[in-house]
Each structure stands twice: as C-alpha cells, then as structure tokens.
Write a protein that holds these residues in place. Structure first.
Motif, PDB file in Angstrom:
ATOM      1  N   LEU A  82      10.345  29.401  30.163  1.00  9.85           N
ATOM      2  CA  LEU A  82      10.439  28.771  28.844  1.00  9.85           C
ATOM      3  C   LEU A  82      11.813  29.065  28.241  1.00  9.85           C
ATOM      4  O   LEU A  82      12.316  30.190  28.327  1.00  9.85           O
ATOM      5  CB  LEU A  82       9.344  29.302  27.911  1.00  9.85           C
ATOM      6  CG  LEU A  82       7.906  28.970  28.288  1.00  9.85           C
ATOM      7  CD1 LEU A  82       6.941  29.709  27.359  1.00  9.85           C
ATOM      8  CD2 LEU A  82       7.682  27.475  28.223  1.00  9.85           C
ATOM      9  N   PRO A  83      12.438  28.077  27.619  1.00  6.74           N
ATOM     10  CA  PRO A  83      13.782  28.297  27.055  1.00  6.74           C
ATOM     11  C   PRO A  83      13.809  29.326  25.925  1.00  6.74           C
ATOM     12  O   PRO A  83      14.862  29.885  25.616  1.00  6.74           O
ATOM     13  CB  PRO A  83      14.209  26.910  26.551  1.00  6.74           C
ATOM     14  CG  PRO A  83      12.986  26.076  26.542  1.00  6.74           C
ATOM     15  CD  PRO A  83      11.968  26.707  27.438  1.00  6.74           C
ATOM     16  N   THR A  84      12.662  29.601  25.327  1.00  7.85           N
ATOM     17  CA  THR A  84      12.603  30.559  24.215  1.00  7.85           C
ATOM     18  C   THR A  84      12.373  32.005  24.669  1.00  7.85           C
ATOM     19  O   THR A  84      12.345  32.903  23.836  1.00  7.85           O
ATOM     20  CB  THR A  84      11.478  30.161  23.248  1.00  7.85           C
ATOM     21  OG1 THR A  84      10.246  30.089  23.978  1.00  7.85           O
ATOM     22  CG2 THR A  84      11.771  28.823  22.599  1.00  7.85           C
ATOM     23  N   THR A  85      12.199  32.226  25.987  1.00 10.20           N
ATOM     24  CA  THR A  85      11.930  33.574  26.482  1.00 10.20           C
ATOM     25  C   THR A  85      13.241  34.354  26.588  1.00 10.20           C
ATOM     26  O   THR A  85      14.109  34.006  27.382  1.00 10.20           O
ATOM     27  CB  THR A  85      11.231  33.531  27.856  1.00 10.20           C
ATOM     28  OG1 THR A  85      10.024  32.782  27.727  1.00 10.20           O
ATOM     29  CG2 THR A  85      10.903  34.933  28.348  1.00 10.20           C
ATOM     30  N   PRO A  86      13.395  35.421  25.790  1.00 10.53           N
ATOM     31  CA  PRO A  86      14.654  36.187  25.818  1.00 10.53           C
ATOM     32  C   PRO A  86      14.749  37.105  27.039  1.00 10.53           C
ATOM     33  O   PRO A  86      13.756  37.374  27.718  1.00 10.53           O
ATOM     34  CB  PRO A  86      14.589  37.008  24.525  1.00 10.53           C
ATOM     35  CG  PRO A  86      13.143  37.143  24.225  1.00 10.53           C
ATOM     36  CD  PRO A  86      12.472  35.914  24.780  1.00 10.53           C
ATOM     37  N   SER A  87      15.929  37.600  27.289  1.00 12.64           N
ATOM     38  CA  SER A  87      16.136  38.510  28.415  1.00 12.64           C
ATOM     39  C   SER A  87      15.338  39.793  28.202  1.00 12.64           C
ATOM     40  O   SER A  87      15.198  40.274  27.078  1.00 12.64           O
ATOM     41  CB  SER A  87      17.612  38.835  28.580  1.00 12.64           C
ATOM     42  OG  SER A  87      18.081  39.569  27.481  1.00 12.64           O
ATOM     43  N   GLY A  88      14.803  40.303  29.297  1.00 11.98           N
ATOM     44  CA  GLY A  88      14.042  41.551  29.237  1.00 11.98           C
ATOM     45  C   GLY A  88      12.723  41.448  28.508  1.00 11.98           C
ATOM     46  O   GLY A  88      12.093  42.464  28.228  1.00 11.98           O
ATOM     47  N   ALA A  89      12.276  40.231  28.223  1.00 10.83           N
ATOM     48  CA  ALA A  89      11.027  40.056  27.475  1.00 10.83           C
ATOM     49  C   ALA A  89       9.809  40.423  28.311  1.00 10.83           C
ATOM     50  O   ALA A  89       8.771  40.786  27.765  1.00 10.83           O
ATOM     51  CB  ALA A  89      10.905  38.621  26.984  1.00 10.83           C
ATOM     52  N   ILE A  90       9.938  40.339  29.632  1.00 12.80           N
ATOM     53  CA  ILE A  90       8.803  40.612  30.513  1.00 12.80           C
ATOM     54  C   ILE A  90       9.169  41.739  31.466  1.00 12.80           C
ATOM     55  O   ILE A  90      10.086  41.609  32.280  1.00 12.80           O
ATOM     56  CB  ILE A  90       8.412  39.347  31.316  1.00 12.80           C
ATOM     57  CG1 ILE A  90       8.103  38.196  30.354  1.00 12.80           C
ATOM     58  CG2 ILE A  90       7.228  39.649  32.231  1.00 12.80           C
ATOM     59  CD1 ILE A  90       7.980  36.847  31.038  1.00 12.80           C
ATOM     60  N   LEU A  91       8.483  42.860  31.329  1.00 15.61           N
ATOM     61  CA  LEU A  91       8.673  43.992  32.234  1.00 15.61           C
ATOM     62  C   LEU A  91       7.453  44.082  33.136  1.00 15.61           C
ATOM     63  O   LEU A  91       6.320  44.093  32.654  1.00 15.61           O
ATOM     64  CB  LEU A  91       8.826  45.302  31.453  1.00 15.61           C
ATOM     65  CG  LEU A  91       9.948  45.381  30.428  1.00 15.61           C
ATOM     66  CD1 LEU A  91       9.916  46.725  29.715  1.00 15.61           C
ATOM     67  CD2 LEU A  91      11.293  45.146  31.069  1.00 15.61           C
ATOM     68  N   LEU A  92       7.685  44.120  34.429  1.00 17.32           N
ATOM     69  CA  LEU A  92       6.604  44.256  35.401  1.00 17.32           C
ATOM     70  C   LEU A  92       6.813  45.567  36.141  1.00 17.32           C
ATOM     71  O   LEU A  92       7.931  45.892  36.532  1.00 17.32           O
ATOM     72  CB  LEU A  92       6.623  43.096  36.399  1.00 17.32           C
ATOM     73  CG  LEU A  92       6.540  41.694  35.808  1.00 17.32           C
ATOM     74  CD1 LEU A  92       6.671  40.656  36.915  1.00 17.32           C
ATOM     75  CD2 LEU A  92       5.256  41.501  35.036  1.00 17.32           C
ATOM     76  N   ARG A  93       5.710  46.294  36.350  1.00 17.22           N
ATOM     77  CA  ARG A  93       5.804  47.586  37.018  1.00 17.22           C
ATOM     78  C   ARG A  93       4.743  47.673  38.097  1.00 17.22           C
ATOM     79  O   ARG A  93       3.602  47.288  37.887  1.00 17.22           O
ATOM     80  CB  ARG A  93       5.599  48.692  35.987  1.00 17.22           C
ATOM     81  CG  ARG A  93       6.202  50.020  36.315  1.00 17.22           C
ATOM     82  CD  ARG A  93       5.450  50.942  37.221  1.00 17.22           C
ATOM     83  NE  ARG A  93       4.011  51.037  37.041  1.00 17.22           N
ATOM     84  CZ  ARG A  93       3.215  51.428  38.023  1.00 17.22           C
ATOM     85  NH1 ARG A  93       3.657  51.729  39.203  1.00 17.22           N
ATOM     86  NH2 ARG A  93       1.916  51.516  37.824  1.00 17.22           N
ATOM     87  N   GLY A  94       5.142  48.140  39.265  1.00 15.56           N
ATOM     88  CA  GLY A  94       4.188  48.295  40.345  1.00 15.56           C
ATOM     89  C   GLY A  94       4.679  49.298  41.358  1.00 15.56           C
ATOM     90  O   GLY A  94       5.791  49.796  41.257  1.00 15.56           O
ATOM     91  N   PHE A  95       3.840  49.597  42.330  1.00 15.44           N
ATOM     92  CA  PHE A  95       4.301  50.444  43.426  1.00 15.44           C
ATOM     93  C   PHE A  95       4.355  49.593  44.679  1.00 15.44           C
ATOM     94  O   PHE A  95       3.838  48.477  44.725  1.00 15.44           O
ATOM     95  CB  PHE A  95       3.460  51.712  43.594  1.00 15.44           C
ATOM     96  CG  PHE A  95       2.049  51.504  44.069  1.00 15.44           C
ATOM     97  CD1 PHE A  95       1.763  51.386  45.407  1.00 15.44           C
ATOM     98  CD2 PHE A  95       1.005  51.458  43.170  1.00 15.44           C
ATOM     99  CE1 PHE A  95       0.464  51.208  45.851  1.00 15.44           C
ATOM    100  CE2 PHE A  95      -0.299  51.285  43.593  1.00 15.44           C
ATOM    101  CZ  PHE A  95      -0.569  51.157  44.933  1.00 15.44           C
ATOM    102  N   CYS A  96       5.025  50.075  45.668  1.00 14.87           N
ATOM    103  CA  CYS A  96       5.292  49.295  46.879  1.00 14.87           C
ATOM    104  C   CYS A  96       4.031  49.138  47.716  1.00 14.87           C
ATOM    105  O   CYS A  96       3.463  50.113  48.176  1.00 14.87           O
ATOM    106  CB  CYS A  96       6.368  49.971  47.709  1.00 14.87           C
ATOM    107  SG  CYS A  96       7.921  50.102  46.835  1.00 14.87           S
TER     108      CYS A  96
END
Length: 146
Positions: free
Chosen positions: A123-137
């Motif tokens: 979406l054009p309104t989504t700013p940088s760093g707005a979505i952080l995803l965390r997981g393990f390998c």
C-alpha cells in the motif's frame, strides 16, 4: 543466571556435566547492536516497509523488538495457539484485523500470512519499518521467502 558448564568423565565411562552458577541477573538488559538501528534506522532501512528478523532461538530477538517498539505498535504473537490457528485458517481475514505499525512475533508458525502482509506492505500509505516480522530459522519457512 550466568554460569558455565564443566564436563568430566564419570566412573562408568560416560560424561558428567555440572553447571556452576556465577551470578543470577534477574531482568537485566544487555544492550544489543541493533538497538540503535531500530531506534534510528539507517537511510537504506528507511526504504523498506517490512523488516524481517530471523536467527537462532533464545538470543533475544523478541526482547529487542519489544524493547524498541513504539507504544502504539500492535504486537501479535503467533506463539499463542488461538492466534496461530486464526492466522493459518484464514490469513486474509487475520490480516484484516492488523493495524500499523505492527510486530508479528513467531512468524514461522504461519507463513501463509506473508502474502497478506505483502499486500499490506505494498500500500502506498505504508511507511518504512511499519511491519516488523520476527522468527527463528526453520527450513519450511525459508521456502516461503523465496
């Protein structure tokens, strides 16, 4: 707790492992290298709406992200079985309840959500760093990233 392990030969020829406790450090925070980057992203990171943090288990990824998260960031933990079930049953419906800024912890448990996250990130309104995803390998999870 900080300690060290001592390995010695047992009387039966097997190994005996003992833990020596040096100190107990309750709720102590050890500064991480990425703390400064998360709080003040570099110019290159400011280009991307989604940041993915992968790594081995129990190294402090979740603690780091939660510590650096803004107070208004929605935190979704897929370690919770009910939340994980909703995410896997209907990823699009699950994503409809998400709001930015967002942190999804344990993303490897619901890789089908990544398609919905991509639509949100595009979406054009989504700013940088707005979505952080965390997981393990996990091998299965890497297939979704390709």
């Amino acid at each position: 707790m900080i300690g060290f392990f001592q390995r010695s030969m047992g009387s039966d020829g097997g190994f005996l492992v003992k833990m020596q406790c040096i100190a107990i450090l309750p709720n102590m925070w050890f500064r991480r290298t990425y703390e400064e980057i998360l709080r003040r992203p570099t110019e290159a990171l400011r280009l991307f709406p989604v940041w993915l943090f992968l790594g081995p288990r129990q190294v402090g990824k979740s603690s780091l992200l939660r510590r650096c998260a803004e107070p208004d960031r929605q935190i979704v933990n897929l370690d919770d079985l009910a939340t994980r079930g909703r995410a896997n049953r209907d990823p699009a419906l699950f994503a409809a309840d998400l709001r930015l800024p967002l942190l999804i912890d344990e993303i490897q448990y619901a890789p089908a959500v990544l398609s919905a996250i991509k639509r949100l990130a595009d979406l054009p309104t989504t700013p940088s760093g707005a979505i952080l995803l965390r997981g393990f390998c996990r091998q299965e999870f890497h297939a979704w990233l390709d």
